[in-house]
Scaffold this active site. Structure first.
Site, mmCIF file in Angstrom:
data_model
loop_
_atom_site.group_PDB
_atom_site.id
_atom_site.type_symbol
_atom_site.label_atom_id
_atom_site.label_comp_id
_atom_site.label_asym_id
_atom_site.label_seq_id
_atom_site.Cartn_x
_atom_site.Cartn_y
_atom_site.Cartn_z
ATOM 1 N N GLY A 12 0.779 -1.237 0.000
ATOM 2 C CA GLY A 12 0.000 0.000 0.000
ATOM 3 C C GLY A 12 0.803 1.276 0.000
ATOM 4 O O GLY A 12 0.259 2.341 0.288
ATOM 5 N N SER A 13 2.099 1.215 -0.349
ATOM 6 C CA SER A 13 2.861 2.470 -0.341
ATOM 7 C C SER A 13 2.338 3.429 -1.415
ATOM 8 O O SER A 13 2.314 4.647 -1.208
ATOM 9 C CB SER A 13 4.357 2.212 -0.511
ATOM 10 O OG SER A 13 4.636 1.702 -1.789
ATOM 11 N N ASN A 14 1.897 2.893 -2.526
ATOM 12 C CA ASN A 14 1.343 3.775 -3.570
ATOM 13 C C ASN A 14 -0.034 4.292 -3.189
ATOM 14 O O ASN A 14 -0.385 5.425 -3.518
ATOM 15 C CB ASN A 14 1.311 3.059 -4.914
ATOM 16 C CG ASN A 14 2.697 2.977 -5.513
ATOM 17 O OD1 ASN A 14 3.209 3.960 -6.039
ATOM 18 N ND2 ASN A 14 3.333 1.812 -5.393
ATOM 19 N N LEU A 91 -6.315 -9.863 -12.362
ATOM 20 C CA LEU A 91 -6.609 -9.300 -13.676
ATOM 21 C C LEU A 91 -8.105 -9.022 -13.758
ATOM 22 O O LEU A 91 -8.915 -9.895 -13.443
ATOM 23 C CB LEU A 91 -6.223 -10.359 -14.712
ATOM 24 C CG LEU A 91 -5.908 -9.883 -16.110
ATOM 25 C CD1 LEU A 91 -4.757 -8.892 -16.084
ATOM 26 C CD2 LEU A 91 -5.559 -11.083 -16.983
ATOM 27 N N ASN A 106 -3.464 1.814 -14.238
ATOM 28 C CA ASN A 106 -2.610 0.868 -13.512
ATOM 29 C C ASN A 106 -1.165 1.350 -13.517
ATOM 30 O O ASN A 106 -0.714 1.984 -14.474
ATOM 31 C CB ASN A 106 -2.689 -0.507 -14.189
ATOM 32 C CG ASN A 106 -1.907 -1.576 -13.436
ATOM 33 O OD1 ASN A 106 -1.828 -1.565 -12.219
ATOM 34 N ND2 ASN A 106 -1.305 -2.500 -14.178
ATOM 35 N N HIS A 108 2.803 0.164 -13.292
ATOM 36 C CA HIS A 108 3.622 -1.026 -13.527
ATOM 37 C C HIS A 108 5.108 -0.675 -13.367
ATOM 38 O O HIS A 108 5.564 0.331 -13.905
ATOM 39 C CB HIS A 108 3.355 -1.594 -14.925
ATOM 40 C CG HIS A 108 4.024 -2.904 -15.119
ATOM 41 N ND1 HIS A 108 3.541 -4.076 -14.555
ATOM 42 C CD2 HIS A 108 5.173 -3.238 -15.747
ATOM 43 C CE1 HIS A 108 4.352 -5.069 -14.851
ATOM 44 N NE2 HIS A 108 5.357 -4.579 -15.578
HETATM 45 C C1 GRF Z 1 4.264 -1.456 -7.247
HETATM 46 O O1 GRF Z 1 5.613 -1.744 -7.510
HETATM 47 C C2 GRF Z 1 3.462 -1.426 -8.513
HETATM 48 O O2 GRF Z 1 4.198 -0.989 -9.615
HETATM 49 C C3 GRF Z 1 3.070 -2.865 -8.697
HETATM 50 O O3 GRF Z 1 2.813 -3.326 -7.395
HETATM 51 C C4 GRF Z 1 3.616 -2.599 -6.462
HETATM 52 C C5 GRF Z 1 2.711 -2.122 -5.361
HETATM 53 O O4 GRF Z 1 3.440 -1.622 -4.273
HETATM 54 N N1 GRF Z 1 1.942 -2.973 -9.598
HETATM 55 P P1 GRF Z 1 2.688 -0.978 -3.035
HETATM 56 O O5 GRF Z 1 1.711 -2.016 -2.481
HETATM 57 O O6 GRF Z 1 1.964 0.245 -3.503
HETATM 58 O O7 GRF Z 1 3.751 -0.640 -2.030
#
Ligand code: GRF
Length: 196
Positions: A12-14, A91, A106, A108
């Protein structure tokens, strides 16, 4: 104001980076965080930030469409305009992409079309490519095949380890993905005349 749902399965860092950017921008809302993995750390991150969570599991033998119907019901009930996949490991089927009318984007961790799928970072690292990076794409029916919205790259430093490369990829993700999410929400808001 536009309404976003974030789908995530892991750390969940993003998700946290998106939540911080939306909070600072003061013009859009995260309606909920949807997760398919019980106990995933992202659920705790959402709770800490006061973002509602929805847990929808893929049960063995259950058709994907049955699971996705539940997702669409949540999206419709909360008036969600767009979905950001931030480490969502399932997916989505063509059915979902037709049933949910808004954009789905998304993140990636490679320079697509190179290294699609779940091992983007490791495959990029092992490739020996001098430039590595990240992509934000509009989701279509394939695996990481949708149109690229933005890519950012960096030059590999000789001798860098996988962990170091991974850290640089994540830093780039946290910088770029929230920006793209905000841009998408601003476009939706502009299109709807800001009347919602
Ligand atoms: C990220 O590296 C993203 O590119 C990939 O999954 C990872 C998710 O990381 N699709 P986080 O859970 O947001 O830390």
């Amino acid at each position: 104001m536009a309404r976003l749902a974030v789908f995530a399965s892991g750390t969940g860092s993003n998700f946290v980076a998106i939540a911080a950017a939306l909070k600072a921008a003061h013009r859009h809302a995260i309606e909920f965080l949807l997760c398919d993995v019980p106990g995933a750390a992202v659920l705790d991150r959402a709770k800490e930030l006061g973002v509602p969570t929805v847990l929808i599991q893929y049960e063995k033998g259950q058709p994907r469409q049955a699971v996705e119907k539940k997702m669409v019901r949540h999206l419709e009930r909360r008036g969600v305009d767009a979905v950001a996949l931030a480490g969502f490991m399932k997916l989505l089927t063509p059915w979902f992409l037709q049933a949910f009318k808004g954009p789905v984007i998304n993140l990636h961790p490679s320079l697509l079309p190179k290294y699609p799928g779940v091992h983007g970072i490791e495959e990029s690292f092992r490739s020996g490519d001098p430039e590595l990076g990240i992509s934000v794409i509009r989701v279509d029916e394939g695996v990481d095949t949708g149109p690229v919205l933005i890519q950012k790259s960096f030059s590999r430093i000789p001798g860098e380890t996988l962990a170091q490369v991974e850290a640089r990829i994540h830093a780039l993700e946290h910088e770029c993905f929230p920006r793209e999410v905000l841009k998408m929400l601003d476009e939706i808001d502009g299109m709807s005349g800001g009347a919602r």
